[in-house]
Design a protein around this motif. Structure first.
Motif, mmCIF file in Angstrom:
data_model
loop_
_atom_site.group_PDB
_atom_site.id
_atom_site.type_symbol
_atom_site.label_atom_id
_atom_site.label_comp_id
_atom_site.label_asym_id
_atom_site.label_seq_id
_atom_site.Cartn_x
_atom_site.Cartn_y
_atom_site.Cartn_z
ATOM 1 N N ALA A 47 2.545 4.144 12.044
ATOM 2 C CA ALA A 47 1.189 3.812 12.487
ATOM 3 C C ALA A 47 0.814 2.441 11.945
ATOM 4 C CB ALA A 47 0.199 4.865 12.003
ATOM 5 N N ALA A 48 0.553 1.493 12.838
ATOM 6 C CA ALA A 48 0.178 0.135 12.448
ATOM 7 C C ALA A 48 -1.329 -0.020 12.574
ATOM 8 C CB ALA A 48 0.895 -0.891 13.318
ATOM 9 N N CYS A 49 -2.007 -0.243 11.434
ATOM 10 C CA CYS A 49 -3.469 -0.369 11.416
ATOM 11 C C CYS A 49 -3.845 -1.811 11.128
ATOM 12 C CB CYS A 49 -4.057 0.561 10.358
ATOM 13 S SG CYS A 49 -3.646 2.314 10.609
ATOM 14 N N LEU A 50 -4.456 -2.469 12.100
ATOM 15 C CA LEU A 50 -4.818 -3.881 11.969
ATOM 16 C C LEU A 50 -6.306 -4.018 11.685
ATOM 17 C CD1 LEU A 50 -2.847 -5.370 15.007
ATOM 18 C CD2 LEU A 50 -1.999 -4.739 12.746
ATOM 19 N N SER A 51 -6.643 -4.809 10.657
ATOM 20 C CA SER A 51 -8.045 -5.018 10.304
ATOM 21 C C SER A 51 -8.777 -5.844 11.349
ATOM 22 C CB SER A 51 -8.148 -5.704 8.934
ATOM 23 O OG SER A 51 -7.603 -4.882 7.919
ATOM 24 N N GLU A 52 -8.047 -6.700 12.048
ATOM 25 C CA GLU A 52 -8.609 -7.490 13.138
ATOM 26 C C GLU A 52 -7.548 -7.664 14.213
ATOM 27 O OE1 GLU A 52 -10.900 -11.100 12.280
ATOM 28 O OE2 GLU A 52 -10.738 -10.587 10.165
ATOM 29 N N ASP A 53 -7.992 -7.741 15.466
ATOM 30 C CA ASP A 53 -7.058 -7.953 16.566
ATOM 31 C C ASP A 53 -6.957 -9.452 16.828
ATOM 32 O OD1 ASP A 53 -5.368 -7.714 18.664
ATOM 33 O OD2 ASP A 53 -6.811 -6.840 20.060
ATOM 34 N N ASN A 54 -6.063 -10.119 16.077
ATOM 35 C CA ASN A 54 -5.881 -11.559 16.260
ATOM 36 C C ASN A 54 -4.392 -11.898 16.198
ATOM 37 O OD1 ASN A 54 -5.211 -11.513 13.478
ATOM 38 N ND2 ASN A 54 -7.340 -11.919 12.913
ATOM 39 N N ASP A 55 -4.079 -13.144 16.510
ATOM 40 C CA ASP A 55 -2.675 -13.572 16.554
ATOM 41 C C ASP A 55 -2.001 -13.444 15.193
ATOM 42 O OD1 ASP A 55 -2.906 -14.133 19.225
ATOM 43 O OD2 ASP A 55 -3.281 -16.281 18.948
ATOM 44 N N TYR A 56 -2.753 -13.731 14.132
ATOM 45 C CA TYR A 56 -2.185 -13.669 12.779
ATOM 46 C C TYR A 56 -1.671 -12.265 12.467
ATOM 47 C CZ TYR A 56 -2.017 -13.817 7.662
ATOM 48 O OH TYR A 56 -1.624 -13.714 6.347
ATOM 49 N N ASN A 57 -2.513 -11.263 12.657
ATOM 50 C CA ASN A 57 -2.106 -9.888 12.369
ATOM 51 C C ASN A 57 -1.022 -9.411 13.329
ATOM 52 O OD1 ASN A 57 -3.845 -9.599 10.201
ATOM 53 N ND2 ASN A 57 -5.512 -8.769 11.443
ATOM 54 N N PRO A 124 3.945 6.695 2.760
ATOM 55 C CA PRO A 124 4.229 5.310 2.343
ATOM 56 C C PRO A 124 3.405 4.304 3.141
ATOM 57 C CG PRO A 124 6.263 6.550 2.671
ATOM 58 C CD PRO A 124 5.157 7.401 3.209
ATOM 59 N N ILE A 125 2.870 3.309 2.439
ATOM 60 C CA ILE A 125 2.064 2.264 3.069
ATOM 61 C C ILE A 125 2.706 0.908 2.807
ATOM 62 C CG2 ILE A 125 -0.194 1.126 3.136
ATOM 63 C CD1 ILE A 125 -1.403 3.739 2.097
ATOM 64 N N VAL A 126 2.950 0.150 3.872
ATOM 65 C CA VAL A 126 3.457 -1.221 3.757
ATOM 66 C C VAL A 126 2.327 -2.150 4.175
ATOM 67 C CG1 VAL A 126 5.154 -2.894 4.549
ATOM 68 C CG2 VAL A 126 5.826 -0.506 4.251
ATOM 69 N N ALA A 127 1.869 -2.975 3.238
ATOM 70 C CA ALA A 127 0.689 -3.813 3.484
ATOM 71 C C ALA A 127 1.069 -5.285 3.621
ATOM 72 C CB ALA A 127 -0.321 -3.640 2.349
ATOM 73 N N THR A 128 0.400 -5.967 4.545
ATOM 74 C CA THR A 128 0.579 -7.412 4.729
ATOM 75 C C THR A 128 -0.795 -8.053 4.869
ATOM 76 O OG1 THR A 128 0.724 -7.169 7.129
ATOM 77 C CG2 THR A 128 2.798 -7.134 5.900
ATOM 78 N N GLY A 129 -0.798 -9.393 4.844
ATOM 79 C CA GLY A 129 -2.063 -10.104 4.983
ATOM 80 C C GLY A 129 -2.966 -9.936 3.779
ATOM 81 N N ILE A 130 -2.371 -9.695 2.614
ATOM 82 C CA ILE A 130 -3.124 -9.499 1.380
ATOM 83 C C ILE A 130 -2.819 -10.647 0.420
ATOM 84 C CG2 ILE A 130 -3.556 -7.982 -0.572
ATOM 85 C CD1 ILE A 130 -4.462 -6.821 2.086
ATOM 86 N N VAL A 131 -3.841 -11.355 -0.013
ATOM 87 C CA VAL A 131 -3.656 -12.440 -0.966
ATOM 88 C C VAL A 131 -3.585 -11.899 -2.392
ATOM 89 C CG1 VAL A 131 -4.690 -14.521 -1.944
ATOM 90 C CG2 VAL A 131 -4.746 -14.159 0.529
ATOM 91 N N ASP A 132 -4.512 -11.006 -2.706
ATOM 92 C CA ASP A 132 -4.621 -10.491 -4.070
ATOM 93 C C ASP A 132 -4.455 -8.969 -4.067
ATOM 94 O OD1 ASP A 132 -5.191 -9.986 -6.717
ATOM 95 O OD2 ASP A 132 -7.347 -10.323 -6.521
ATOM 96 N N PHE A 133 -3.227 -8.493 -4.235
ATOM 97 C CA PHE A 133 -2.965 -7.048 -4.246
ATOM 98 C C PHE A 133 -3.659 -6.379 -5.434
ATOM 99 C CE2 PHE A 133 0.384 -7.571 -1.111
ATOM 100 C CZ PHE A 133 0.391 -6.336 -0.473
ATOM 101 N N LYS A 134 -3.608 -7.021 -6.573
ATOM 102 C CA LYS A 134 -4.185 -6.429 -7.781
ATOM 103 C C LYS A 134 -5.684 -6.196 -7.614
ATOM 104 C CE LYS A 134 -4.737 -7.139 -12.750
ATOM 105 N NZ LYS A 134 -4.590 -8.060 -13.888
#
Length: 231
Positions: A47-57, A124-134
């Motif tokens: 399941a791919a969950c996108l925070s915004e529908d844009n070219d970057y994501n 399991p969750i694989v996250a992208t588009g995150i600058v500051d995980f902590k």
């Protein structure tokens, strides 16, 4: 005569043993083939969950799909995309995705990652588009130790934080007479604030003064241009 009878019995037992071995071998071979066939037919539901529908994501998702497809085979993954909108917040998106019982969740952006980590601690969750995980996952450092880059839970991923030290080096090398650096950022962007703290610390180490200028990101933000000197 006795020797002959014993020989016949031994031959008979050997024949029975060979037949039994052949049957067991055939059964084991069938089991192995069934297991391999089962693995070959298996499809991972992602399941791919996108925070915004844009070219970057979308590009982040495309790269993820290419990597996973190259690893397990494109025929063995099924990716269903869920995107936030005006009518569907990130919590609703994740809830809809979890209803399909996914084997893995892919998130792009902070909103869906935060919702996914709140909704499940098992998948399991694989996250992208995150600058500051902590900061996003609210990970605390114990006993003043620096973060070891692990989440300690069902989350992994790739940080999109740029190499700030390289940016500072390039700025110094490309500007002959660098006296002061102006930093424009939105106070509503927590990633910008996080990167500014790192950027400013490098400028302080280089002995270069800097000024911050706030740019409101929305009508609800505090208006006016405020600045702060580091010296």
């Amino acid at each position: 005569m006795k020797k002959r009878i014993i020989s016949v019995l031994l031959v008979g037992l050997l024949a029975v043993g060979l037949i039994a071995c052949q049957k067991n071998s055939k059964k084991e071979h069938e089991n192995v083939n069934n297991e391999e066939s089962s693995e070959e037919d298996f499809v991972y539901n992602i399941a791919a969950c996108l925070s915004e529908d844009n070219d970057y994501n979308r590009n982040l998702l495309k790269g993820f799909e290419d990597c996973v497809g190259a690893y397990v085979g494109a025929d063995h993954i099924k990716v269903s995309v869920y995107t936030t909108s005006e009518d569907m917040a990130s919590d609703d998106v994740v809830k809809k995705a979890l209803a399909t019982s996914p084997d893995m969740i892919f998130t792009a952006g902070k909103a869906t990652l935060t919702s996914a980590t709140t909704a499940t601690e098992a998948i399991p969750i694989v996250a992208t588009g995150i600058v500051d995980f902590k900061g996003t996952l609210r990970i605390t450092s114990l006993d003043g130790k620096s973060w070891d880059k692990t989440t300690g839970r069902n989350v992994t991923g790739v940080s999109s934080k740029p190499s700030i030290v390289d940016q500072v080096s390039l700025m110094i090398e490309s500007t002959k007479d660098l006296q002061t650096v102006g930093i424009l950022f939105s106070p509503e962007d927590t990633d910008a604030i996080y990167q500014n703290e790192i950027f400013e610390s490098y400028l302080d180490q280089a002995g270069i003064p800097w000024k911050e200028y706030l740019i409101p990101a929305s009508d609800s933000a505090i208006g006016g241009a405020e600045d702060q000197n580091s010296t």
